[in-house]
Design a protein around this motif. Structure first.
Motif, PDB file in Angstrom:
ATOM      1  N   HIS A  54       9.551  16.988 -12.372  1.00 36.83           N
ATOM      2  CA  HIS A  54      10.022  18.301 -11.941  1.00 36.83           C
ATOM      3  C   HIS A  54      11.534  18.369 -11.753  1.00 36.83           C
ATOM      4  O   HIS A  54      12.109  19.457 -11.849  1.00 36.83           O
ATOM      5  CB  HIS A  54       9.330  18.713 -10.638  1.00 36.83           C
ATOM      6  N   THR A  55      12.157  17.237 -11.452  1.00 35.09           N
ATOM      7  CA  THR A  55      13.598  17.263 -11.210  1.00 35.09           C
ATOM      8  C   THR A  55      14.402  16.807 -12.426  1.00 35.09           C
ATOM      9  O   THR A  55      15.605  17.100 -12.502  1.00 35.09           O
ATOM     10  CB  THR A  55      13.953  16.342 -10.021  1.00 35.09           C
ATOM     11  N   GLY A  56      13.765  16.108 -13.336  1.00 33.89           N
ATOM     12  CA  GLY A  56      14.490  15.589 -14.484  1.00 33.89           C
ATOM     13  C   GLY A  56      15.348  14.381 -14.175  1.00 33.89           C
ATOM     14  O   GLY A  56      16.080  13.898 -15.041  1.00 33.89           O
ATOM     15  N   ARG A  57      15.273  13.878 -12.953  1.00 35.65           N
ATOM     16  CA  ARG A  57      16.034  12.702 -12.557  1.00 35.65           C
ATOM     17  C   ARG A  57      15.114  11.484 -12.525  1.00 35.65           C
ATOM     18  O   ARG A  57      13.942  11.581 -12.148  1.00 35.65           O
ATOM     19  CB  ARG A  57      16.637  12.873 -11.159  1.00 35.65           C
ATOM     20  N   PRO A  58      15.614  10.318 -12.925  1.00 36.37           N
ATOM     21  CA  PRO A  58      14.780   9.109 -12.818  1.00 36.37           C
ATOM     22  C   PRO A  58      14.547   8.739 -11.355  1.00 36.37           C
ATOM     23  O   PRO A  58      15.477   8.779 -10.532  1.00 36.37           O
ATOM     24  CB  PRO A  58      15.614   8.044 -13.534  1.00 36.37           C
ATOM     25  N   VAL A  59      13.331   8.430 -11.034  1.00 36.12           N
ATOM     26  CA  VAL A  59      12.957   8.070  -9.667  1.00 36.12           C
ATOM     27  C   VAL A  59      12.335   6.682  -9.702  1.00 36.12           C
ATOM     28  O   VAL A  59      11.427   6.423 -10.497  1.00 36.12           O
ATOM     29  CB  VAL A  59      11.961   9.076  -9.062  1.00 36.12           C
ATOM     30  N   ALA A  60      12.806   5.791  -8.856  1.00 37.50           N
ATOM     31  CA  ALA A  60      12.294   4.419  -8.795  1.00 37.50           C
ATOM     32  C   ALA A  60      11.862   4.110  -7.366  1.00 37.50           C
ATOM     33  O   ALA A  60      12.670   4.229  -6.431  1.00 37.50           O
ATOM     34  CB  ALA A  60      13.356   3.424  -9.247  1.00 37.50           C
ATOM     35  N   VAL A  65       0.836  -1.204   0.000  1.00 36.17           N
ATOM     36  CA  VAL A  65       0.000   0.000   0.000  1.00 36.17           C
ATOM     37  C   VAL A  65       0.869   1.251   0.000  1.00 36.17           C
ATOM     38  O   VAL A  65       0.596   2.220  -0.708  1.00 36.17           O
ATOM     39  CB  VAL A  65      -0.951  -0.010   1.215  1.00 36.17           C
ATOM     40  N   TYR A  66       1.933   1.234   0.777  1.00 38.48           N
ATOM     41  CA  TYR A  66       2.833   2.389   0.830  1.00 38.48           C
ATOM     42  C   TYR A  66       3.525   2.601  -0.514  1.00 38.48           C
ATOM     43  O   TYR A  66       3.658   3.731  -0.988  1.00 38.48           O
ATOM     44  CB  TYR A  66       3.888   2.195   1.918  1.00 38.48           C
ATOM     45  N   VAL A  67       3.987   1.510  -1.121  1.00 42.43           N
ATOM     46  CA  VAL A  67       4.634   1.628  -2.425  1.00 42.43           C
ATOM     47  C   VAL A  67       3.653   2.183  -3.449  1.00 42.43           C
ATOM     48  O   VAL A  67       4.001   3.048  -4.275  1.00 42.43           O
ATOM     49  CB  VAL A  67       5.176   0.255  -2.880  1.00 42.43           C
ATOM     50  N   LEU A  68       2.423   1.715  -3.397  1.00 35.38           N
ATOM     51  CA  LEU A  68       1.396   2.197  -4.319  1.00 35.38           C
ATOM     52  C   LEU A  68       1.139   3.688  -4.125  1.00 35.38           C
ATOM     53  O   LEU A  68       0.963   4.436  -5.098  1.00 35.38           O
ATOM     54  CB  LEU A  68       0.103   1.407  -4.095  1.00 35.38           C
ATOM     55  N   GLU A 122       4.034   5.885  -5.740  1.00 37.31           N
ATOM     56  CA  GLU A 122       4.239   5.892  -7.186  1.00 37.31           C
ATOM     57  C   GLU A 122       3.831   7.207  -7.850  1.00 37.31           C
ATOM     58  O   GLU A 122       4.602   7.754  -8.651  1.00 37.31           O
ATOM     59  CB  GLU A 122       3.513   4.705  -7.818  1.00 37.31           C
ATOM     60  N   PRO A 123       2.640   7.771  -7.580  1.00 41.97           N
ATOM     61  CA  PRO A 123       2.322   9.051  -8.234  1.00 41.97           C
ATOM     62  C   PRO A 123       3.226  10.185  -7.780  1.00 41.97           C
ATOM     63  O   PRO A 123       3.524  11.092  -8.562  1.00 41.97           O
ATOM     64  CB  PRO A 123       0.862   9.296  -7.837  1.00 41.97           C
ATOM     65  N   VAL A 124       3.693  10.133  -6.535  1.00 38.79           N
ATOM     66  CA  VAL A 124       4.627  11.158  -6.059  1.00 38.79           C
ATOM     67  C   VAL A 124       5.954  11.028  -6.813  1.00 38.79           C
ATOM     68  O   VAL A 124       6.582  12.034  -7.164  1.00 38.79           O
ATOM     69  CB  VAL A 124       4.847  11.028  -4.539  1.00 38.79           C
ATOM     70  N   ALA A 125       6.374   9.800  -7.077  1.00 36.53           N
ATOM     71  CA  ALA A 125       7.627   9.588  -7.818  1.00 36.53           C
ATOM     72  C   ALA A 125       7.510  10.114  -9.242  1.00 36.53           C
ATOM     73  O   ALA A 125       8.456  10.724  -9.763  1.00 36.53           O
ATOM     74  CB  ALA A 125       7.961   8.099  -7.823  1.00 36.53           C
ATOM     75  N   GLU A 126       6.384   9.887  -9.894  1.00 37.70           N
ATOM     76  CA  GLU A 126       6.188  10.415 -11.243  1.00 37.70           C
ATOM     77  C   GLU A 126       6.232  11.932 -11.253  1.00 37.70           C
ATOM     78  O   GLU A 126       6.848  12.550 -12.129  1.00 37.70           O
ATOM     79  CB  GLU A 126       4.855   9.915 -11.798  1.00 37.70           C
TER      80      GLU A 126
END
Length: 434
Positions: free
Chosen positions: A241-247, A226-229, A232-236
């Motif tokens: 906004h940062t131009g860095r890949p986020v995983a 649930v936390y990972v889910l 995910e939208p925050v990572a996108e």
């Protein structure tokens, strides 16, 4: 990898707040009108916060509109069940709560040095432990859950852009549950220098010899999913906004006491399966506004609490009518996860619904909705012989008759043999047996 995750006896797990914010969080889908939810709860009644058990049960039983509506409206289902005369039979252990909080404080002591050591050891072997002063620990305090969620998103963006280690203590994340905004709170989220995010959950049950009970591991994995889910939208948004890949890592870190000590140890748990299941089940939930729109006008779950704030004054018959206006999908598994399960079980038994026998039996019986229908189909020669459910019922009935006949024959043979056998003569000096 051995089973290595345990669920906290505190049962705090997924902490969800329903504070009825004035506007939905950024990026959240539109939800129901907050005024309608207030009417369902009753005037002046604060929304009830969800926990991990509630959210896990909601995702595991997406067909239950009753639970989706009551949880979406923030109705106190425990108080409602007591007013209906079917109180829940479980609760939280205060001792476990205290023990869990104490262990978490130890893990996060001294700026979280021990936690970071476990992160490097389990998730990045060979990586040097960062200096305490080199790890960012942003302040996530803000007014209200909406403000805390926004502050968390900003802190994640800043930490990712900086490209350094960061430790977020109890961040708050916004997510959508059946069209209603909710807020979940993991124990910690670690931001790696490469832009990866790892969910950390701290549990108070011990990990003995590097392994734990499989059921507890599974429950912990569902919680972490649930936390990972929610991340995910925050990572996108952060990547845009940062131009860095986020995983967002699909391996989470579970920290538990080692063996029978109070020393922390950790293990990684792969939550890809639980993540896919949770995403699918939450997507299947009927939106709260659709359920509320189908209710009779004036429906409310207001208990009419007295001045003490505990005693319900509204007649149980009215509350029952309001609850029955929302369809439920009862299953025996609900008894361990929903406060209204005993009420729903009572109704299912009164109606003779096959759901009371379990999901397996319900699926096997196909279009037969009640136990009476199933029994009738087993002995009705006019029933459709091509129906697989009818064929299975008739086969079961035949096996039952054969088993009863064999048992009756065996009893008859045993009785006859006993009657035919003569009694032995008494021994010398012994009184005859009467």
């Amino acid at each position: 990898m051995p089973a290595a995750g345990v669920v906290d006896a505190r049962l705090r797990q997924v902490n969800v707040s329903r504070e009825s914010p004035p506007s939905p969080p950024p990026g959240a889908p539109p939800g129901v009108i907050r005024g309608s939810l207030t009417e369902l709860r009753g005037p002046g009644v604060r929304p009830r916060s969800l926990d991990a058990r509630a959210l896990a049960a909601l995702a595991a039983n997406p067909g239950c509109r009753r639970r989706a509506l009551l949880d979406g409206a923030g109705v106190d289902k425990g108080a409602l069940a007591r007013a209906l005369g079917s109180p829940a039979g479980y609760g939280q252990s205060q001792f476990a709560l205290v023990r869990g909080n104490s262990f978490e404080a130890r893990v996060k002591a001294d700026g979280g040095v021990e936690l970071l050591r476990l992160v490097c050891e389990r998730l990045a072997p060979g990586t040097a432990l960062p200096e305490v002063d080199a790890v960012a620990r942003p302040d996530l305090s803000a007014a209200g859950p909406e403000g805390r969620a926004a502050r968390t998103a900003l802190a994640l963006r800043e930490a990712t852009a900086a490209g350094d280690w960061a430790l977020l203590d109890h961040p708050l994340l916004a997510m959508d549950v059946a069209g209603s905004p909710a807020y979940v709170e993991p124990d910690a989220v670690v931001v790696h220098p490469d832009g990866g995010w790892t969910v950390v959950e701290i549990k108070s049950f011990p990990m003995i010899d590097g392994a734990a009970d499989a059921a507890k591991v599974g429950a912990a994995a569902r919680q972490a999913a649930v936390y990972v889910l929610a991340l995910e939208p925050v990572a996108e948004h952060t990547a845009a906004h940062t131009g860095r890949p986020v995983a967002v890592h699909d391996r989470v870190l579970l920290v538990c006491p080692k063996d029978f000590s109070n020393l922390p140890t950790a293990a990684t748990v792969d939550v890809r399966k639980q993540l896919a299941t949770t995403r699918r089940q939450l997507a299947r939930l009927t939106r709260v506004e659709e359920i509320a729109a189908a209710l009779p006008p004036g429906t409310t779950f207001d208990l009419g609490l007295s001045d003490d704030g505990q005693t319900a004054t509204r007649p149980a018959a009215e509350l029952t009518e309001a609850v029955e206006a929302v369809p439920a999908a009862y299953a025996p598994e609900c008894l361990a996860a929903c406060e209204l399960a005993f009420h729903c079980r009572k109704r299912a038994r009164e109606d003779g619904a096959v759901e009371a026998l379990g999901r397996g039996a319900r699926g096997e019986l196909g279009g037969l909705r009640t136990v009476d229908e199933a029994l009738a189909a087993a002995g009705d020669p006019g029933a459709n012989p091509d129906d697989p459910a009818v064929q299975a019922l008739r086969a079961a009935a035949a096996l039952r008759r054969a088993a009863l006949a064999d048992a009756s024959g065996a009893r008859a043979d045993s009785t006859g043999a006993a009657d035919a056998a003569p009694l032995p003569a008494p021994r010398t000096g012994e009184d005859p047996c009467h």
